[in-house]
Design a protein around this motif. Structure first.
Motif, mmCIF file in Angstrom:
data_model
loop_
_atom_site.group_PDB
_atom_site.id
_atom_site.type_symbol
_atom_site.label_atom_id
_atom_site.label_comp_id
_atom_site.label_asym_id
_atom_site.label_seq_id
_atom_site.Cartn_x
_atom_site.Cartn_y
_atom_site.Cartn_z
ATOM 1 N N ALA A 181 -13.908 -1.301 13.067
ATOM 2 C CA ALA A 181 -13.897 -2.580 13.794
ATOM 3 C C ALA A 181 -13.600 -3.775 12.886
ATOM 4 O O ALA A 181 -13.362 -4.881 13.382
ATOM 5 N N GLY A 182 -13.610 -3.567 11.560
ATOM 6 C CA GLY A 182 -13.551 -4.696 10.642
ATOM 7 C C GLY A 182 -12.161 -5.154 10.235
ATOM 8 O O GLY A 182 -11.155 -4.621 10.688
ATOM 9 N N LEU A 183 -12.173 -6.199 9.385
ATOM 10 C CA LEU A 183 -10.961 -6.734 8.763
ATOM 11 C C LEU A 183 -9.961 -7.300 9.786
ATOM 12 O O LEU A 183 -8.752 -7.116 9.660
ATOM 13 N N GLY A 184 -10.485 -7.963 10.787
ATOM 14 C CA GLY A 184 -9.631 -8.672 11.745
ATOM 15 C C GLY A 184 -9.117 -7.824 12.883
ATOM 16 O O GLY A 184 -8.389 -8.315 13.742
ATOM 17 N N ARG A 185 -9.500 -6.575 12.951
ATOM 18 C CA ARG A 185 -8.986 -5.661 13.980
ATOM 19 C C ARG A 185 -9.206 -6.198 15.402
ATOM 20 O O ARG A 185 -8.372 -6.026 16.271
#
Ligand code: PLP
Length: 428
Positions: free
Chosen positions: A243-247
């Motif tokens: 879910a991370g890094l702008g997804r």
């Protein structure tokens, strides 16, 4: 007789090493969101979340090459690359989450997060959601509910259901009723663990609920879950591997969609754009406690080449405005796809956020019975039209669309046309 690549693979990696599609794709090159197979056919990659900024991104390749040509060493020597990267990564978190332990995989990160939690709390009990996956270590295999594992659920593990407002049984119910029922089942799971010899060490939760099939959870569910775990003395571990890094768009981390304040965050997949890079972010207090008790060393994690790659990924996300791109293209796809889905008797509404979305396929117009086999046929039919995607959810009935964030405006019609054609075929 020539031996096929598939036979050679079976003869070496074994028959159980998973492969996508009835007819596996033999890929030889990638660029941006496009992949090329051995026959020269190009596919739009609408599946892979690891090549976050695009396959073979020249800046990532150059960062890797130039650091590899200079020095690669473990973290027991001073080197500024790893510190530069740690500073840049931690700047993406709220104050308080300002320490990082780097690892090589999401599994290692979750395993380490659980060590931190069990040592801090003195308890062993862990809560996970039904149908989730957090990694492949022995510890994590005993808490896997969403993938086949031979290990039974550990005695110290309790799982609870994630409510889905779009599930047939919930469609006509009030959101507040669905929420109350879901939190009551969390209460039961927390209460059971708290009353047992194991106690509550942590909840390990992926806030997008990817493996679970991107359910539309009632507002207040994730924060209610965290409150209950904290009240029982446990830590909240947010698994941001997917879910991370702008997804998910506007917010950089998936847990921020739910207003969550996790104690520990685990990272992986997109961090190194394909280079093995993952980690655990936590508070100074938790790191101090763990670090003072354990000589934690990890040979490859935090090496200067990985750090240079990870740092360049962050720069490219900013300089190519990939989070804004995710928001814009996510909304555009939603706008164009939603009416078509609403008009189709066997398809459910769009799920997910940013550039991670999907929809459920049902057996008939009553939209009561999920149809995993039809979803599989849809995946194959989309592939036949030159677009790669997959499916998820407890019965594999949710189409999984998750392209690199480097998707461009021009790619959107390619994706939507392939989907429309495949859906027509489903009807035929
Ligand atoms: C949510 C989540 N957590 C953890 C992992 C494990 O990561 P890795 O395969 O890098 O060990 C995965 C892998 O699919 C995942 O999806």
């Amino acid at each position: 007789m020539t031996v096929s690549l598939l036979d050679r693979r079976h003869a070496t990696l074994g028959r159980h090493s998973p492969l996508f599609y009835d007819e596996p794709v033999h890929l030889v090159a990638g660029e941006g969101v496009w992949l090329t197979d051995v026959s020269g056919r190009r596919y739009l990659d609408a599946y892979n979340n690891v090549p976050h900024v695009g396959h073979a991104h020249p800046r990532i390749v150059e960062a890797l090459r130039s650091q590899a040509a200079t020095l690669n060493i473990h973290t027991r020597y001073l080197n500024e690359r790893v510190v530069d990267y740690a500073e840049a990564l931690l700047a993406r978190f709220e104050p308080g989450l300002d320490r990082v332990l780097l690892t090589n995989s999401g599994s290692e990160a979750n395993d380490l997060a659980l060590r931190i939690a069990t040592q801090h709390t003195g308890s062993r009990g862990v809560l996970v959601t039904d149908c989730s996956y957090h990694g492949n270590t022995t510890l994590l295999a005993g808490m896997t509910t969403g993938l086949a594992t031979h290990e039974p659920l550990g005695e110290h593990v309790r799982s609870f259901a994630v409510p889905d407002l779009d599930a047939p049984a919930n469609r006509a119910r009030r959101e507040s009723d669905v929420l109350a029922e879901a939190l009551a089942s969390v209460d039961r799971a927390v209460g059971e663990l708290a009353a047992s010899e194991h106690g509550v060490a942590a909840v390990l939760v992926e806030c997008l609920f990817s493996t679970e099939g991107l359910p539309r959870v009632p507002a207040g569910f994730v924060s209610g879950l965290a409150e209950r775990v904290h009240a029982a003395g446990g830590l909240v571990i947010a698994d941001e591997v997917q879910a991370g890094l702008g997804r998910t768009g506007a917010r950089f981390w998936g847990y921020q969609r739910h207003g969550l304040a996790p104690d520990v965050v685990t990272l992986g997949k997109p961090l190194g754009n394909g280079h093995p890079l993952a980690g655990v972010v936590t508070t100074p207090e938790l790191l101090e406690e763990f670090g003072s008790r354990n000589e934690y060393f990890n040979t490859f994690a935090g090496n200067p080449v990985s750090a240079a790659v990870g740092h360049e990924v962050l720069r490219v996300i900013d300089e190519e405005d990939l989070v804004a791109n995710t928001v814009a293209l996510g909304l555009r796809i939603r706008d164009e796809l939603a009416p078509a889905l609403a008009a189709h008797p066997r398809l459910g509404p769009l799920r997910g956020e940013g550039l991670f979305f999907g929809f459920e396929v049902f057996t008939d117009g009553s939209r009561e019975q999920p149809d995993g086999p039809a979803t599989k046929r849809l995946v194959e039919a989309v592939k036949a039209r030159g677009v790669l995607l997959s499916r998820i959810g407890p019965t594999g009935s949710v189409l999984k669309i998750r392209p690199p964030l480097a998707l461009r405006e021009d790619d959107v019609p390619v994706l939507l046309e392939a989907l429309a054609g495949a859906v027509d075929e489903l009807d035929g």
